[in-house]
Every structure is written in C-alpha cells, then in structure tokens.
Design an enzyme around this catalytic site. Structure first.
Site, PDB file in Angstrom:
ATOM      1  CE  LYS A  22      -1.614   1.629   4.077  1.00 47.13           C
ATOM      2  NZ  LYS A  22      -1.278   3.043   4.352  1.00 47.13           N
ATOM      3  CG  ASN A  23       2.360   2.723   3.563  1.00 46.35           C
ATOM      4  OD1 ASN A  23       1.198   3.038   3.326  1.00 46.35           O
ATOM      5  ND2 ASN A  23       2.828   2.548   4.787  1.00 46.35           N
ATOM      6  NE  ARG A  93      -1.730  12.512   8.916  1.00 50.70           N
ATOM      7  CZ  ARG A  93      -0.684  13.026   8.329  1.00 50.70           C
ATOM      8  NH1 ARG A  93      -0.099  12.406   7.330  1.00 50.70           N
ATOM      9  NH2 ARG A  93      -0.194  14.181   8.729  1.00 50.70           N
ATOM     10  CB  CYS A 117      -4.608  10.005  12.005  1.00 52.00           C
ATOM     11  SG  CYS A 117      -3.033   9.233  12.214  1.00 52.00           S
ATOM     12  NE  ARG A 122       0.711  10.044  10.454  1.00 50.46           N
ATOM     13  CZ  ARG A 122       0.332   9.043   9.660  1.00 50.46           C
ATOM     14  NH1 ARG A 122      -0.807   8.439   9.868  1.00 50.46           N
ATOM     15  NH2 ARG A 122       1.094   8.670   8.665  1.00 50.46           N
ATOM     16  N   PRO A 123       2.043  16.348  11.783  1.00 50.57           N
ATOM     17  CG  PRO A 123       3.849  17.539  12.661  1.00 50.57           C
ATOM     18  CD  PRO A 123       3.012  16.301  12.889  1.00 50.57           C
ATOM     19  CG  ASP A 125       6.575  20.528  10.482  1.00 45.86           C
ATOM     20  OD1 ASP A 125       6.081  19.383  10.357  1.00 45.86           O
ATOM     21  OD2 ASP A 125       7.430  20.788  11.338  1.00 45.86           O
ATOM     22  CG  ASP A 310       3.718   1.339   9.379  1.00 40.77           C
ATOM     23  OD1 ASP A 310       3.282   2.138  10.226  1.00 40.77           O
ATOM     24  OD2 ASP A 310       3.875   1.640   8.179  1.00 40.77           O
ATOM     25  CB  ILE A 332       7.882   6.534  14.435  1.00 40.93           C
ATOM     26  CG1 ILE A 332       9.106   5.636  14.262  1.00 40.93           C
ATOM     27  CG2 ILE A 332       7.583   7.332  13.153  1.00 40.93           C
ATOM     28  CD1 ILE A 332      10.396   6.327  13.879  1.00 40.93           C
ATOM     29  NE  ARG A 402      -6.994   3.920   5.547  1.00 42.06           N
ATOM     30  CZ  ARG A 402      -6.014   4.177   6.412  1.00 42.06           C
ATOM     31  NH1 ARG A 402      -6.221   4.054   7.707  1.00 42.06           N
ATOM     32  NH2 ARG A 402      -4.851   4.593   6.011  1.00 42.06           N
TER      33      ARG A 402
HETATM   34  N1  EPU Z   1       6.748  14.517  10.917  1.00 44.67           N
HETATM   35  C1  EPU Z   1       6.739  15.856  11.233  1.00 44.67           C
HETATM   36  N2  EPU Z   1       6.514  16.759  10.226  1.00 44.67           N
HETATM   37  C2  EPU Z   1       6.307  16.364   8.938  1.00 44.67           C
HETATM   38  C3  EPU Z   1       6.315  15.002   8.626  1.00 44.67           C
HETATM   39  C4  EPU Z   1       6.545  14.089   9.648  1.00 44.67           C
HETATM   40  O1  EPU Z   1       6.944  16.237  12.379  1.00 44.67           O
HETATM   41  O2  EPU Z   1       6.111  17.223   8.080  1.00 44.67           O
HETATM   42  C5  EPU Z   1       6.990  13.521  11.975  1.00 44.67           C
HETATM   43  C6  EPU Z   1       5.757  12.650  12.227  1.00 44.67           C
HETATM   44  O3  EPU Z   1       4.835  13.267  13.088  1.00 44.67           O
HETATM   45  C7  EPU Z   1       6.378  11.398  12.784  1.00 44.67           C
HETATM   46  C8  EPU Z   1       7.699  11.277  12.013  1.00 44.67           C
HETATM   47  O4  EPU Z   1       7.970  12.609  11.529  1.00 44.67           O
HETATM   48  O5  EPU Z   1       6.665  11.576  14.140  1.00 44.67           O
HETATM   49  C9  EPU Z   1       7.697  10.333  10.853  1.00 44.67           C
HETATM   50  O6  EPU Z   1       6.559  10.529  10.049  1.00 44.67           O
HETATM   51  P1  EPU Z   1       6.551  10.226   8.481  1.00 44.67           P
HETATM   52  O7  EPU Z   1       6.444  11.515   7.755  1.00 44.67           O
HETATM   53  O8  EPU Z   1       7.686   9.340   8.130  1.00 44.67           O
HETATM   54  O9  EPU Z   1       5.186   9.436   8.326  1.00 44.67           O
HETATM   55  P2  EPU Z   1       4.272   9.447   7.049  1.00 44.67           P
HETATM   56  O10 EPU Z   1       5.108   9.654   5.855  1.00 44.67           O
HETATM   57  O11 EPU Z   1       3.117  10.347   7.276  1.00 44.67           O
HETATM   58  C10 EPU Z   1       4.469   6.907   6.457  1.00 44.67           C
HETATM   59  C11 EPU Z   1       3.533   5.750   6.309  1.00 44.67           C
HETATM   60  C12 EPU Z   1       3.026   5.337   7.674  1.00 44.67           C
HETATM   61  C13 EPU Z   1       4.228   4.954   8.538  1.00 44.67           C
HETATM   62  C14 EPU Z   1       5.209   6.140   8.613  1.00 44.67           C
HETATM   63  C15 EPU Z   1       6.486   5.815   9.363  1.00 44.67           C
HETATM   64  C16 EPU Z   1       2.577   6.105   4.107  1.00 44.67           C
HETATM   65  C17 EPU Z   1       1.393   6.455   3.285  1.00 44.67           C
HETATM   66  N3  EPU Z   1       2.423   6.139   5.442  1.00 44.67           N
HETATM   67  O12 EPU Z   1       3.707   7.957   7.052  1.00 44.67           O
HETATM   68  O13 EPU Z   1       2.221   4.175   7.478  1.00 44.67           O
HETATM   69  O14 EPU Z   1       3.807   4.630   9.834  1.00 44.67           O
HETATM   70  O15 EPU Z   1       5.575   6.540   7.277  1.00 44.67           O
HETATM   71  O16 EPU Z   1       7.140   4.744   8.775  1.00 44.67           O
HETATM   72  O17 EPU Z   1       3.630   5.779   3.592  1.00 44.67           O
HETATM   73  C18 EPU Z   1       0.490   2.660   7.936  1.00 44.67           C
HETATM   74  O18 EPU Z   1       0.731   2.121   6.835  1.00 44.67           O
HETATM   75  O19 EPU Z   1      -0.269   2.139   8.783  1.00 44.67           O
HETATM   76  C19 EPU Z   1       1.114   3.939   8.251  1.00 44.67           C
HETATM   77  C20 EPU Z   1       0.664   4.740   9.219  1.00 44.67           C
END
Ligand code: EPU
Length: 438
Positions: A22-23, A93, A117, A122-123, A125, A310, A332, A402
């Site tokens: 999925k990801n 998301r 969520c 999950r910002p 920024d 995950d 994380i 999902r």
């Molecule tokens: N973060 C920030 N600011 C940002 C982006 C991230 O502070 O702009 C923080 C997050 O709050 C978190 C950390 O950085 O503490 C890592 O977040 P990341 O951005 O890596 O998460 P994501 O890209 O939103 C993806 C996966 C998630 C998985 C995470 C971590 C997808 C669509 N989603 O999310 O998958 O948990 O990476 O590996 O790729 C799932 O499949 O169940 C799922 C939640």
C-alpha cells in the site's frame, strides 16, 4: 460499518501470498502525474486506500482503469484541477502525497491539511519546508495549503529535521521537476521511497543515493517524464509480510509466506528470530515456524532499516506468548499504543510507561468484543483474536480494508475461521456481505 469475527485459538498452517505494498502503491500512483503518457501499474493491492487515491486522481483530471482481479491499474495522467479537497484527504491522510506531484506538474496546488489521526498529530511542516526551499510560495489558510510557484521550482539543499517517508517522497517528485540539483539530507531510506525514486529514474530523472540518507536529484526544469517501456510493478508489502510472521508467532504456527522481499525485512527477521522463531528464507519465500514458547525481547521502533513502527502492534501481540517480560519503545508516533487497551480486554497484561509498553507473558487470551482504532492496530487485534479462546468480534474493521488485501481469504487459506458481520449484529456469519475490496 462492518465488524470482523475471528474464532480462536487456531494454529495457522499453510501458504499465504503477500500483496503489493500500500505505502509504495500510493506515492507511485500520485507520481504518475509527472508522466505525459499512459502508465500501467501491476501488483496493485485491492484496498480502499487505492480506491480513494483513484477517486482523488479522477477529481484532479486523471482517468483510471482498475482491473481488480488482475491487480493492474492504467492511468492517463492529466491535471485539470490542481487540488485535493478535504473530502478526499479526510478519508486518507496519504492524500498529502498529491501535493508534490501537483505543484511539480501544474506549478500550483490547493491541498487540504490532513489533520491528526489515531496515532499522533502528524504535522506536514517538512513537506512545506521543502516547497519553500525550492522557491514555492506557501500559504496555509482555512484548512488548506495553497502553493504557487509561477517561476517554477529550483533545486535546493534540504535537511530533514527528522526522517519522513512521505516528506521524502514529495521532495523527490518536486526535485525531479525543479531546475538544477537538489540534495536531500536525512532522507528516508524506506523501500517505498526507493520505489518512487526508481519510477522517476525510469522516466529519465538522474538520481543518486536512493536507499541512503543523502539523495541527489538532477531536476528536469519542468519537462514531463518520458513514456515507460512497460508496466511498473508495485513491490511486495513488507508490513503485510511481517504481519504474517507475527501471525505465525502468535498462533504457534507454520506459515510459508510467498512473494515477499526478504531484503526489506532484515530488522523484522532479526527480532522474531531472537524470540525463537525459525525463519528460513529461500528466494521470495519466508518459512516461519513458531517454537513451543517464545522468548521475551526489547525493541525500539526506528526509521528503516530499523524496526518499523508499522510492525510495532503486531510484535506486541507476539510478546503475549513470550515467557517473561518484553519491552517495546515507540519512537516514531506519540500515540501508537491504542491497541493495548483493546488487547487488555482479551486478557493481555501490558503496562504503558510513556512511550514504552511493558508486556507480561505468557498470557491466556479469551474472546471479547473489541474495537479497531487504526490500520496496524486492527491487524494486531486480528492476531490477538486468533490466539484467544472463543469468537472475538472486532468493530470498525474498515481500517483493515485500508491496508490488508483479501484478509479473510488469506486467513481461511491458513486454516482460520474469520467472517464479517454488520456492526449491530451478533457474531453469526450470515449477517454481512464480504467487503467489495475482499
Ligand atoms: N513529521 C513531522 N513533520 C512532517 C512530517 C513528519 O513532524 O512534516 C513527523 C511525524 O509526526 C512522525 C515522524 O515525523 O513523528 C515520521 O513521520 P513520516 O512523515 O515518516 O510518516 P508518514 O510519511 O506520514 C508513512 C507511512 C506510515 C508509517 C510512517 C512511518 C505512508 C502512506 N504512510 O507515514 O504508514 O507509519 O511513514 O514509517 O507511507 C500505515 O501504513 O499504517 C502507516 C501509518
């Protein structure tokens, strides 16, 4: 709203085939917006998040055809409306993954803020920081991110304050269309990020350092990416693979996992081996055999190649079968232990101390009505139910659809009894039709 019933305890035995990730599929589908011509994806998992992504792409102007049986999607990339409205992003998301491709292709975008969520705030920024570093003007108002880059984007050096998977994916796509070189430092090394980079490279973008913390991208100054000479295969889902390893561990099972990518799985293999699991790897097959009793472990979640967040919930259930006290630290996301309260209803003994779960095993689990809170928590509750005595009814199972393709069929193939019921119903199998996605 469907619920899921699982009868336990059962010892899983047999073969299961892993679906596409999925990801990986989600960013790949959005990145197709950079291509001028039709693009075909294979090994696409049958999931609601894919349906949502195609709906959003349709809104943007991209027509799609999804052959669900064959697992292939054909897209005709086109941007008519460079926007991702709240109605789509609130469903998924990962709609934020439209941001990079829209700005890269159209020079502007209006994308709803995703909001928090169940697992944390999950910002986004870091995504906005990348856009600004590349010369885009970013305004956040009325729940939307409005981005304009009338002069196009320029290459930049970006240092991520923390590793971000979708942040790196958006940055790769933006950099591919920018003028000049972009260097991403502290970039995500996840296989899903590599898959996006490889797609861009097939389209003619020069990229170095994929899979490492420093990625260099030579931008194509707004030029569209070239036609591909064949379909794009979505890689096997490493989290689903790990979930089946955990399922074998929880049920004392003997499961052959087919079509996996063991090279993406090293941290998971190491942790489950240290618990006493026998995990033999032959090509794309992982043969998981559980011992009589598992050993306790101490694990901290980390970005790839560390142990994935995950896979935290599924490991936590496996620890319930361990002889002794295990500890799992979640680094994380700040709120990713929602499954613990539900597992306690099945009889689990778990203490939460800040970002650490202390799991006391071995536990005798018995069935109870429980509720799924997010995708991976849902998977962990299904695993708990497989080990619990009686019929466990898990509500809000839409989370599972999902992320896990054809889960009932796969469980049945391994000898488990699992069926859907409507949320109000008792646990009778007749009460709900199978999900459209299953
Ligand atoms: N973060 C920030 N600011 C940002 C982006 C991230 O502070 O702009 C923080 C997050 O709050 C978190 C950390 O950085 O503490 C890592 O977040 P990341 O951005 O890596 O998460 P994501 O890209 O939103 C993806 C996966 C998630 C998985 C995470 C971590 C997808 C669509 N989603 O999310 O998958 O948990 O990476 O590996 O790729 C799932 O499949 O169940 C799922 C939640």
């Amino acid at each position: 709203m469907d619920a899921f019933c699982v009868e336990g305890p059962v010892r899983l035995k047999g073969d299961v085939r892993v679906s596409g990730s999925k990801n990986a599929a989600l960013p790949l589908l959005f990145a197709s917006l950079l291509f001028e011509d039709e693009i075909v994806f294979d090994n696409v998992p049958r999931l609601w998040d894919i349906e949502t992504t195609l709906g959003l792409l349709e809104h943007i102007g991209t027509k799609s055809h999804w052959d669900k049986e064959a697992g292939s999607i054909t897209l005709n990339p086109k941007v008519i409306r460079a926007e991702a409205p709240y109605d789509w992003v609130k469903k998924m998301r990962a709609g934020v993954l439209a941001l990079g491709p829209l700005v890269a292709r159209a020079g502007e975008a209006r994308v709803s803020l995703p909001g928090g969520c169940a697992i944390g705030a999950r910002p986004i920024d870091f995504h906005l920081m990348v856009l600004e570093a590349m010369g885009a003007e970013v305004i956040v108002e009325q729940g939307y991110v409005q981005v304009k880059a009338p002069q196009g984007l320029h290459g930049a050096k970006v240092v991520f304050p923390q590793v971000s998977v979708t942040g790196t994916e958006n940055a790769l796509v933006l950099a591919a269309c920018a003028r000049g070189e972009t260097v991403l430092e502290n970039a995500a090394r996840e296989p899903e990020v590599v898959a996006v980079g490889e797609l861009l490279a097939r389209g003619g973008v020069v990229i170095e350092g994929l899979g490492s913390g420093t990625i260099r991208i030579q931008g194509r100054a707004g030029a569209m990416l070239k036609r591909l000479d064949g379909p794009v295969a979505v890689p096997a889902d490493r989290i689903e693979t790990g979930t089946w390893i955990a399922a074998a561990a929880v049920t004392g099972g003997d499961v052959r996992i087919l079509g996996s990518r063991p090279q993406d799985q090293e941290a998971v293999l190491a942790v489950f081996r240290s618990m006493g699991m026998k995990l033999d790897v032959h090509g794309d097959v992982i043969h998981a055999v559980a011992p009589e009793v598992l050993e306790p472990i101490e694990v901290t979640t980390e970005p790839f190649p560390g142990y994935a967040t995950d896979m935290q919930a599924q490991l936590l259930v496996a620890c319930l079968r361990a002889r002794g006290t295990s500890r799992i630290r979640e680094t994380i996301f700040e709120n990713r232990f929602m499954h613990v309260a539900e597992l306690r209803r099945l009889g689990a003994q778990v203490d939460l101390q800040g970002n650490e779960a202390v799991i006391h095993g071995p536990a005798e689990l018995s069935a109870a009505p429980i509720m799924a809170t997010d995708l991976r928590a849902s998977a962990c509750l299904v695993l708990g139910a497989l080990a619990a005595r009686g019929v466990t009814k898990i509500s809000r199972i839409y989370h599972l659809d999902r992320g896990y393709s054809r889960i009932e069929r796969k469980l049945e193939g391994l000898g488990a009894r699992a069926w859907r019921v409507s949320d109000e119903a008792t646990t009778q199998p007749e009460a709900a039709a199978p999900s459209l996605m299953q």
